[in-house]
Scaffold this active site. Structure first.
Site, mmCIF file in Angstrom:
data_model
loop_
_atom_site.group_PDB
_atom_site.id
_atom_site.type_symbol
_atom_site.label_atom_id
_atom_site.label_comp_id
_atom_site.label_asym_id
_atom_site.label_seq_id
_atom_site.Cartn_x
_atom_site.Cartn_y
_atom_site.Cartn_z
ATOM 1 N N CYS A 2 0.860 -1.177 0.000
ATOM 2 C CA CYS A 2 0.000 0.000 0.000
ATOM 3 C C CYS A 2 0.903 1.235 0.000
ATOM 4 O O CYS A 2 2.108 1.123 0.177
ATOM 5 C CB CYS A 2 -0.867 0.019 1.245
ATOM 6 S SG CYS A 2 -1.819 -1.484 1.465
ATOM 7 N N ARG A 27 1.509 1.474 -6.090
ATOM 8 C CA ARG A 27 1.706 0.492 -5.018
ATOM 9 C C ARG A 27 0.415 -0.225 -4.639
ATOM 10 O O ARG A 27 0.440 -1.210 -3.886
ATOM 11 C CB ARG A 27 2.260 1.191 -3.778
ATOM 12 C CG ARG A 27 3.602 1.828 -3.979
ATOM 13 C CD ARG A 27 4.009 2.590 -2.745
ATOM 14 N NE ARG A 27 4.263 1.703 -1.633
ATOM 15 C CZ ARG A 27 5.462 1.233 -1.310
ATOM 16 N NH1 ARG A 27 6.509 1.576 -2.012
ATOM 17 N NH2 ARG A 27 5.625 0.441 -0.281
ATOM 18 N N TRP A 75 -3.795 -1.825 -1.398
ATOM 19 C CA TRP A 75 -3.815 -3.101 -2.123
ATOM 20 C C TRP A 75 -4.281 -4.125 -1.097
ATOM 21 O O TRP A 75 -3.575 -4.417 -0.127
ATOM 22 C CB TRP A 75 -2.433 -3.451 -2.647
ATOM 23 C CG TRP A 75 -2.418 -4.685 -3.500
ATOM 24 C CD1 TRP A 75 -2.703 -4.768 -4.828
ATOM 25 C CD2 TRP A 75 -2.085 -6.014 -3.084
ATOM 26 N NE1 TRP A 75 -2.568 -6.066 -5.264
ATOM 27 C CE2 TRP A 75 -2.193 -6.849 -4.218
ATOM 28 C CE3 TRP A 75 -1.712 -6.581 -1.868
ATOM 29 C CZ2 TRP A 75 -1.940 -8.220 -4.171
ATOM 30 C CZ3 TRP A 75 -1.460 -7.943 -1.820
ATOM 31 C CH2 TRP A 75 -1.571 -8.749 -2.966
ATOM 32 N N ASN A 101 0.628 0.190 6.216
ATOM 33 C CA ASN A 101 1.102 -0.673 5.134
ATOM 34 C C ASN A 101 1.795 -1.848 5.796
ATOM 35 O O ASN A 101 2.641 -1.647 6.664
ATOM 36 C CB ASN A 101 2.076 0.109 4.239
ATOM 37 C CG ASN A 101 2.737 -0.764 3.200
ATOM 38 O OD1 ASN A 101 2.196 -1.784 2.800
ATOM 39 N ND2 ASN A 101 3.919 -0.373 2.762
ATOM 40 N N GLY A 102 1.442 -3.067 5.396
ATOM 41 C CA GLY A 102 2.056 -4.254 6.006
ATOM 42 C C GLY A 102 0.980 -5.219 6.452
ATOM 43 O O GLY A 102 -0.183 -5.098 6.053
ATOM 44 N N GLU A 492 9.746 -14.408 -19.278
ATOM 45 C CA GLU A 492 9.477 -12.996 -19.034
ATOM 46 C C GLU A 492 8.434 -12.462 -20.026
ATOM 47 O O GLU A 492 7.538 -11.709 -19.641
ATOM 48 C CB GLU A 492 10.797 -12.205 -19.109
ATOM 49 C CG GLU A 492 10.675 -10.701 -18.936
ATOM 50 C CD GLU A 492 10.060 -10.255 -17.616
ATOM 51 O OE1 GLU A 492 9.851 -11.081 -16.721
ATOM 52 O OE2 GLU A 492 9.753 -9.063 -17.507
ATOM 53 N N LYS A 496 4.840 -10.868 -18.874
ATOM 54 C CA LYS A 496 4.408 -9.522 -19.268
ATOM 55 C C LYS A 496 3.003 -9.567 -19.872
ATOM 56 O O LYS A 496 2.149 -8.755 -19.543
ATOM 57 C CB LYS A 496 5.360 -8.892 -20.300
ATOM 58 C CG LYS A 496 6.698 -8.425 -19.827
ATOM 59 C CD LYS A 496 6.685 -7.235 -18.919
ATOM 60 C CE LYS A 496 6.508 -7.625 -17.486
ATOM 61 N NZ LYS A 496 7.645 -7.879 -16.680
ATOM 62 N N GLU A 499 0.284 -10.398 -17.149
ATOM 63 C CA GLU A 499 -0.048 -9.435 -16.100
ATOM 64 C C GLU A 499 -0.742 -8.181 -16.598
ATOM 65 O O GLU A 499 -1.507 -7.582 -15.860
ATOM 66 C CB GLU A 499 1.155 -9.109 -15.209
ATOM 67 C CG GLU A 499 2.284 -8.370 -15.828
ATOM 68 C CD GLU A 499 3.433 -8.133 -14.842
ATOM 69 O OE1 GLU A 499 3.231 -8.105 -13.628
ATOM 70 O OE2 GLU A 499 4.563 -7.946 -15.328
ATOM 71 N N HIS A 515 7.409 -32.757 -24.890
ATOM 72 C CA HIS A 515 7.142 -33.599 -23.716
ATOM 73 C C HIS A 515 5.763 -33.314 -23.120
ATOM 74 O O HIS A 515 5.507 -33.654 -21.972
ATOM 75 C CB HIS A 515 8.247 -33.394 -22.679
ATOM 76 C CG HIS A 515 9.593 -33.791 -23.191
ATOM 77 N ND1 HIS A 515 9.945 -35.098 -23.404
ATOM 78 C CD2 HIS A 515 10.657 -33.055 -23.603
ATOM 79 C CE1 HIS A 515 11.182 -35.161 -23.893
ATOM 80 N NE2 HIS A 515 11.630 -33.916 -24.031
ATOM 81 N N LYS A 614 2.878 -2.699 -7.397
ATOM 82 C CA LYS A 614 4.268 -2.650 -7.838
ATOM 83 C C LYS A 614 5.211 -3.432 -6.924
ATOM 84 O O LYS A 614 6.020 -4.219 -7.380
ATOM 85 C CB LYS A 614 4.711 -1.187 -7.931
ATOM 86 C CG LYS A 614 6.128 -0.999 -8.440
ATOM 87 C CD LYS A 614 6.243 -1.429 -9.880
ATOM 88 C CE LYS A 614 7.656 -1.317 -10.407
ATOM 89 N NZ LYS A 614 7.821 -2.106 -11.633
#
Ligand code: M6R
Length: 619
Positions: A2, A27, A75, A101-102, A492, A496, A499, A515, A614
């Site tokens: 947050c 954030r 968040w 935050n936490g 990667e 991208k 998300e 396989h 983020k």
């Protein structure tokens, strides 16, 4: 996870807080809120579900006067995103309000205890428990708020960055941190009076002052209207504040004419890599100079093993780093998901070096992983972007990637900065260990220096991706393939796309297809193949053939001048030739652009994709 912002001074706090929230919105952005105290000591709290802009609409109907305030963008962890769970939270009497935050890990036990004491709760959050606890301690110990915060935080298990306001007191702002970052900015008004800014990071502060104090774990700061401030630890012992000068430039926090931060950050890469390399390569001597390695030469020479801990995109760059370091330095390198490593009692030797790769330097799992490794005696080396971040400070030594602030939630320039930094680390160790011939070493140094101009070439020659991306908006799945150094690029590229466009995508080592995953391929399936004309070219040509035989659509990344793979592909992105180990730095660029333009074409919020934030400062 947050974002927290605070202000105490002579100006109107509300516009400062709202601007700060906009800067911190990357954030977390599922709800936001603000609390102000006006000159009469009255407290106003205003909250809204959704983005900061929604909060602004709600606040427009309210009296938002006051020269001290706190604000939060959330968040969600405990409790769904709604107005009730948004911060700031009131205590029972509404005398106190707090942003956090936490995660308070023992919040259930505390909530039960407080319920037994007659407290009732309106939200599902752990934060409300904390503000109620502070009030409870204040009333039972008959102490002032500062003492109550000290005592309450002593009974808390978990991570927090908090800011607390008290009704009737417009002269004092209390903030504290453990595990989650918090910065206090110390500014001056035009008439020379001290004013205070608080932020989860430097972004809401840098516009007003570059003088900051990074609070340390378990420190509580009391900021006063007369310009004085004190910092104490949880045992109430006064600490000496270390004033630092911020290095962030305001322009780096703006979009600068681009539609999104992500696009700006993609196009910044030639320059950000130049900065990352700056001062670390002596072009004349064809040499790498990295103080973090030189200062710890013995450690690196005697290292039994390197373990790299990271999450998400940073894990992908770590994998490229492993390939590079093993090849150049002949040291075994393991790459671990920090979230797994920290919980499985790993074997760690005293002569191990544990490298933490993290853009934010605040990722909770990575931080916990290095704390564990440190306890077991390993030497910790940080590869972070954010200066002064928790991981950077926890590490014994390290190298910053220096790519400037990355605001877009989807990591782009940090990825290439991490790959380059790990290559620099590999080269610096190889030089000391003499594991590369002088010729090979100098050639790798020279080629690394050319990467920024080759990145620019790549960006200039792949300008049509926006038109081409439109064709893929209907797709439900994508596969990304690569071999060797390009397998992490496939991972990667897939991350991208997932998300920011919400299209399902998987990255695989190309030869693994047969396989199992090849069963997914049909005429509906786009398969993105990183196929440079290098090392395993012939092998990847065969892999492409296997997909074509099943009617998959091939999108390839090829070396300039290649005709074979181009001829087999439905769409092609071109990159200039470079050494195998540096191909990821070029090949990832069109994949970043592809995901960006597919997401834009699908109308997604590229900089703030759903459910993400983020930096992940919770487990
Ligand atoms: O700040 P960090 O590098 O430690 O963050 C790690 C991941 O959370 C991060 O890379 C995440 O996967 C990004 N959203 C990817 O674009």
């Amino acid at each position: 996870m947050c974002g927290i912002v605070g202000y105490l001074g002579e100006r109107d706090a509300y516009p400062i807080l709202i601007k700060g929230l906009h800067r911190l919105e990357y954030r977390g952005y599922d709800s936001a809120g603000v609390a102000l105290i006006n000159e009469e000591g009255e407290m106003t709290v205003c909250k809204a579900k959704g983005k900061v802009s929604v909060l602004e609409e709600v606040a427009a109907e309210r009296d938002m006067r006051g020269t001290m305030g706190i604000a939060h963008t959330r968040w969600a962890t405990h409790g769904e995103p709604n107005e009730c769970n948004a911060h700031p939270h009131y205590s029972q009497s509404k005398e106190l309000t707090l942003v956090h935050n936490g995660i308070i890990e023992n919040y259930k036990a505390l909530r039960e205890e407080l319920t037994n004491q007659g407290y009732s709760f309106v939200s599902e959050t752990d934060t409300e428990v904390l503000v109620q606890l502070i009030e409870f301690v204040k009333s039972t110990h008959h102490c002032d708020l500062v003492r109550a915060v000290h005592l309450a935080l002593k009974s808390v298990i978990g991570a927090y960055a908090i800011a607390v306001l008290e009704k009737g007191n417009a002269d004092r702002l209390i903030v504290a941190r453990k595990g989650s970052p918090l910065i206090v900015g110390i500014g001056k008004t035009e008439d020379g009076k001290t004013e205070f800014y608080v932020g989860s990071d430097a972004t809401p502060i840098v516009e007003y002052t570059n003088q900051v104090v990074y609070l340390k774990d378990e420190e509580i700061a009391v900021l006063k209207r007369d310009g004085s401030y004190t910092i104490t630890n949880l045992s109430n012992v006064e600490q000496t504040p270390q004033l630092q000068t911020l290095q962030v430039n305001l322009d780096e926090l703006e979009k600068g004419g681009y539609a999104h931060f992500m696009l700006k950050e993609i196009y910044e890469q030639p320059e950000s890599i130049r900065t990352c390399l700056g001062g670390r390569i002596d072009a004349k001597k064809r040499d790498v100079i990295l103080s973090g390695i030189l200062d710890n030469k013995k450690r690196f020479l005697n290292a039994r093993r390197i373990i790299i801990c990271a999450c998400g995109t940073s894990w992908h760059s770590a994998l490229i780093g492993k390939y590079f370091i093993e090849e150049a330095c002949q040291i075994p390198v393991e790459v671990e998901y920090a979230s797994e490593f920290r919980y499985r009692n790993p074997v760690i030797f005293k002569d191990d070096i544990v490298v933490a790769v993290s853009q934010s330097g605040e990722t909770a799992d990575t931080l916990a992983a290095i704390k564990l490794a440190k306890e077991k005696g390993a030497f910790i080396y940080g590869v972070c972007n954010v200066i002064g971040s928790s991981i950077a400070r926890e590490a014994n030594s390290g190298t910053y990637i220096h790519v400037g602030p990355e605001i877009g939630v989807a990591s782009t320039k940090a990825f290439t900065g991490q790959v380059v930094t790990l290559a620099l680390i590999g080269l610096a160790i190889a030089k000391e260990k003499k594991t590369l011939s002088t010729e090979m070493y100098e050639m790798l140094v020279d080629e690394l220096r050319k990467i920024p101009q080759k990145m620019q070439w790549t960006l200039d020659h792949n300008k049509n991706i926006d038109r081409f991306a439109q064709m893929f908006t209907y797709c439900k799945n994508f596969i990304y393939l690569g071999r060797g150094y390009n397998y992490p690029v496939a991972l990667e590229g897939a991350l991208k796309l997932k998300e920011i466009s919400y299209i399902h995508a998987e990255g695989y080592p190309a030869a693994e297809m047969k396989h199992g995953p090849i069963a997914l391929v049909d005429e509906e399936m786009p398969v993105v193949v990183v196929a440079p004309k290098r090392g395993m070219y012939e092998k990847i040509v065969s892999n492409i053939q296997e997909i074509k035989s099943r009617h998959g659509k091939i999108i390839s990344v090829v070396t300039q001048g290649d005709t074979v793979v181009k001829g087999m592909s439905d769409y092609t992105f071109v990159i200039p030739d470079t050494r195998d180990c540096y191909v990821p730095l070029l090949a990832v660029l069109p994949l970043q652009l592809l995901s960006y333009y597919v997401a834009v074409a699908k109308g997604r919020n590229v900089d703030q994709p759903r459910n993400l934030a983020k930096s992940v400062t919770v487990e």
